[in-house]
Design a protein around this motif. Structure first.
Motif, PDB file in Angstrom:
ATOM      1  N   ILE A  12       0.837  -1.183   0.000  1.00  0.00           N
ATOM      2  CA  ILE A  12       0.000   0.000   0.000  1.00  0.00           C
ATOM      3  C   ILE A  12       0.880   1.244   0.000  1.00  0.00           C
ATOM      4  O   ILE A  12       1.971   1.232   0.555  1.00  0.00           O
ATOM      5  CB  ILE A  12      -0.989   0.018   1.200  1.00  0.00           C
ATOM      6  CG1 ILE A  12      -0.274   0.051   2.544  1.00  0.00           C
ATOM      7  CG2 ILE A  12      -1.938  -1.154   1.122  1.00  0.00           C
ATOM      8  CD1 ILE A  12      -1.209   0.197   3.734  1.00  0.00           C
ATOM      9  N   LYS A  13       0.390   2.286  -0.657  1.00  0.00           N
ATOM     10  CA  LYS A  13       1.164   3.525  -0.732  1.00  0.00           C
ATOM     11  C   LYS A  13       1.068   4.289   0.584  1.00  0.00           C
ATOM     12  O   LYS A  13       2.077   4.718   1.130  1.00  0.00           O
ATOM     13  CB  LYS A  13       0.663   4.404  -1.883  1.00  0.00           C
ATOM     14  CG  LYS A  13       1.458   5.691  -2.000  1.00  0.00           C
ATOM     15  CD  LYS A  13       1.027   6.540  -3.157  1.00  0.00           C
ATOM     16  CE  LYS A  13       1.921   7.772  -3.166  1.00  0.00           C
ATOM     17  NZ  LYS A  13       1.434   8.819  -3.996  1.00  0.00           N
ATOM     18  N   ASP A  14      -0.142   4.492   1.070  1.00  0.00           N
ATOM     19  CA  ASP A  14      -0.372   5.214   2.320  1.00  0.00           C
ATOM     20  C   ASP A  14      -1.461   4.489   3.094  1.00  0.00           C
ATOM     21  O   ASP A  14      -2.473   4.100   2.518  1.00  0.00           O
ATOM     22  CB  ASP A  14      -0.848   6.651   2.042  1.00  0.00           C
ATOM     23  CG  ASP A  14       0.188   7.471   1.324  1.00  0.00           C
ATOM     24  OD1 ASP A  14       1.260   7.693   1.902  1.00  0.00           O
ATOM     25  OD2 ASP A  14      -0.079   7.889   0.174  1.00  0.00           O
ATOM     26  N   GLY A  15      -1.243   4.337   4.398  1.00  0.00           N
ATOM     27  CA  GLY A  15      -2.279   3.702   5.204  1.00  0.00           C
ATOM     28  C   GLY A  15      -1.694   2.962   6.387  1.00  0.00           C
ATOM     29  O   GLY A  15      -0.576   3.213   6.822  1.00  0.00           O
ATOM     30  N   THR A  16      -2.484   2.031   6.895  1.00  0.00           N
ATOM     31  CA  THR A  16      -2.139   1.292   8.095  1.00  0.00           C
ATOM     32  C   THR A  16      -2.144  -0.204   7.822  1.00  0.00           C
ATOM     33  O   THR A  16      -3.049  -0.714   7.164  1.00  0.00           O
ATOM     34  CB  THR A  16      -3.158   1.598   9.218  1.00  0.00           C
ATOM     35  OG1 THR A  16      -3.168   2.998   9.475  1.00  0.00           O
ATOM     36  CG2 THR A  16      -2.814   0.852  10.490  1.00  0.00           C
ATOM     37  N   VAL A  17      -1.137  -0.880   8.347  1.00  0.00           N
ATOM     38  CA  VAL A  17      -1.095  -2.340   8.317  1.00  0.00           C
ATOM     39  C   VAL A  17      -1.150  -2.805   9.770  1.00  0.00           C
ATOM     40  O   VAL A  17      -0.320  -2.400  10.589  1.00  0.00           O
ATOM     41  CB  VAL A  17       0.185  -2.876   7.641  1.00  0.00           C
ATOM     42  CG1 VAL A  17       0.225  -4.398   7.706  1.00  0.00           C
ATOM     43  CG2 VAL A  17       0.277  -2.387   6.202  1.00  0.00           C
ATOM     44  N   ILE A  18      -2.142  -3.614  10.080  1.00  0.00           N
ATOM     45  CA  ILE A  18      -2.250  -4.205  11.419  1.00  0.00           C
ATOM     46  C   ILE A  18      -1.779  -5.639  11.271  1.00  0.00           C
ATOM     47  O   ILE A  18      -2.427  -6.460  10.622  1.00  0.00           O
ATOM     48  CB  ILE A  18      -3.690  -4.150  11.951  1.00  0.00           C
ATOM     49  CG1 ILE A  18      -4.236  -2.718  11.868  1.00  0.00           C
ATOM     50  CG2 ILE A  18      -3.736  -4.667  13.392  1.00  0.00           C
ATOM     51  CD1 ILE A  18      -5.730  -2.623  12.094  1.00  0.00           C
ATOM     52  N   ASP A  19      -0.631  -5.924  11.855  1.00  0.00           N
ATOM     53  CA  ASP A  19       0.026  -7.223  11.703  1.00  0.00           C
ATOM     54  C   ASP A  19       0.012  -7.966  13.043  1.00  0.00           C
ATOM     55  O   ASP A  19      -0.173  -7.374  14.090  1.00  0.00           O
ATOM     56  CB  ASP A  19       1.462  -7.004  11.221  1.00  0.00           C
ATOM     57  CG  ASP A  19       2.088  -8.251  10.630  1.00  0.00           C
ATOM     58  OD1 ASP A  19       1.429  -9.310  10.571  1.00  0.00           O
ATOM     59  OD2 ASP A  19       3.265  -8.176  10.238  1.00  0.00           O
ATOM     60  N   HIS A  20       0.231  -9.251  12.978  1.00  0.00           N
ATOM     61  CA  HIS A  20       0.321 -10.121  14.161  1.00  0.00           C
ATOM     62  C   HIS A  20      -0.978 -10.171  14.959  1.00  0.00           C
ATOM     63  O   HIS A  20      -0.964 -10.267  16.181  1.00  0.00           O
ATOM     64  CB  HIS A  20       1.493  -9.716  15.069  1.00  0.00           C
ATOM     65  CG  HIS A  20       2.796  -9.698  14.357  1.00  0.00           C
ATOM     66  ND1 HIS A  20       3.419 -10.843  13.916  1.00  0.00           N
ATOM     67  CD2 HIS A  20       3.581  -8.660  13.973  1.00  0.00           C
ATOM     68  CE1 HIS A  20       4.536 -10.515  13.302  1.00  0.00           C
ATOM     69  NE2 HIS A  20       4.656  -9.199  13.316  1.00  0.00           N
ATOM     70  N   ILE A  21      -2.104 -10.112  14.247  1.00  0.00           N
ATOM     71  CA  ILE A  21      -3.406 -10.302  14.891  1.00  0.00           C
ATOM     72  C   ILE A  21      -3.566 -11.799  15.135  1.00  0.00           C
ATOM     73  O   ILE A  21      -3.221 -12.614  14.274  1.00  0.00           O
ATOM     74  CB  ILE A  21      -4.550  -9.802  13.976  1.00  0.00           C
ATOM     75  CG1 ILE A  21      -4.351  -8.327  13.625  1.00  0.00           C
ATOM     76  CG2 ILE A  21      -5.905 -10.049  14.612  1.00  0.00           C
ATOM     77  CD1 ILE A  21      -5.247  -7.840  12.494  1.00  0.00           C
ATOM     78  N   GLU A  22      -4.097 -12.160  16.280  1.00  0.00           N
ATOM     79  CA  GLU A  22      -4.329 -13.572  16.575  1.00  0.00           C
ATOM     80  C   GLU A  22      -5.202 -14.171  15.469  1.00  0.00           C
ATOM     81  O   GLU A  22      -6.180 -13.560  15.027  1.00  0.00           O
ATOM     82  CB  GLU A  22      -5.039 -13.702  17.928  1.00  0.00           C
ATOM     83  CG  GLU A  22      -5.246 -15.131  18.360  1.00  0.00           C
ATOM     84  CD  GLU A  22      -5.949 -15.215  19.705  1.00  0.00           C
ATOM     85  OE1 GLU A  22      -6.727 -16.158  19.889  1.00  0.00           O
ATOM     86  OE2 GLU A  22      -5.705 -14.347  20.566  1.00  0.00           O
ATOM     87  N   ALA A  23      -4.826 -15.343  14.987  1.00  0.00           N
ATOM     88  CA  ALA A  23      -5.523 -15.987  13.872  1.00  0.00           C
ATOM     89  C   ALA A  23      -7.023 -16.059  14.133  1.00  0.00           C
ATOM     90  O   ALA A  23      -7.466 -16.439  15.212  1.00  0.00           O
ATOM     91  CB  ALA A  23      -4.957 -17.382  13.640  1.00  0.00           C
ATOM     92  N   GLY A  24      -7.779 -15.657  13.128  1.00  0.00           N
ATOM     93  CA  GLY A  24      -9.228 -15.717  13.199  1.00  0.00           C
ATOM     94  C   GLY A  24      -9.900 -14.478  13.768  1.00  0.00           C
ATOM     95  O   GLY A  24     -11.119 -14.430  13.857  1.00  0.00           O
TER      96      GLY A  24
END
Length: 153
Positions: A12-24
């Motif tokens: 993505i060019k601009d924005g937010t990535v929410i990583d490492h969310i618990e599966a599901g």
């Protein structure tokens, strides 16, 4: 992992990535921070992605949207091990680890209908986190004990 087994998700060019969310839990994360897709921004949701830290994880990418402090506080309850990555011009400009605060103020209402925070008076609900491992909360006004399921169901 071989190149063939790598996840291919558009940058993505601009924005937010929410990583490492618990599966599901990615869909709950979207609901709790009120991301519906109606605003026209591209949203990418990856569920049950292989992870080096955990067996599996979820990832959410939202273009042209940057999470505010109160949204991060909400996320702390649903995805306490998640990481918020702020992207500008395709570059990572900020990386935040979510930390569970001691109290959640004015975000969730106490489900006890008789609680003073649900009265006509202008009282902001305050939920104190009494157990950060199991995520147990307590209403500061009526002392009702809550779990996250009580708040998001």
């Amino acid at each position: 992992m071989s190149d063939a087994s790598q996840l291919l998700v558009r940058r993505i060019k601009d924005g937010t990535v929410i990583d490492h969310i618990e599966a599901g839990k990615a869909l709950v994360v979207l609901r709790i921070i009120d991301i519906t897709g109606k605003d026209g921004n591209v949203i990418t949701v990856a569920l049950n992605v292989p992870s080096n830290k955990h067996v599996k994880k979820d990832i959410v990418k939202v273009e042209n949207r940057f999470l505010l402090k109160y949204e991060t506080d909400k996320l702390a309850l649903i995805a306490p091990r998640a990481t918020i990555n702020i992207i500008r011009d395709y570059k990572l400009v900020e990386k935040r680890k979510i930390q569970l605060p001691d109290s959640i103020i004015g975000i969730f209402r106490c489900p006890n209908l008789k609680c003073i925070s649900n009265s006509e008076e202008d009282i902001r609900p305050i939920l104190d986190i009494v157990d950060k491992q199991r995520i147990i909360l307590e209403c500061r006004y009526c002392a009702r004990t809550l779990t996250i399921n009580d708040l998001v169901s």
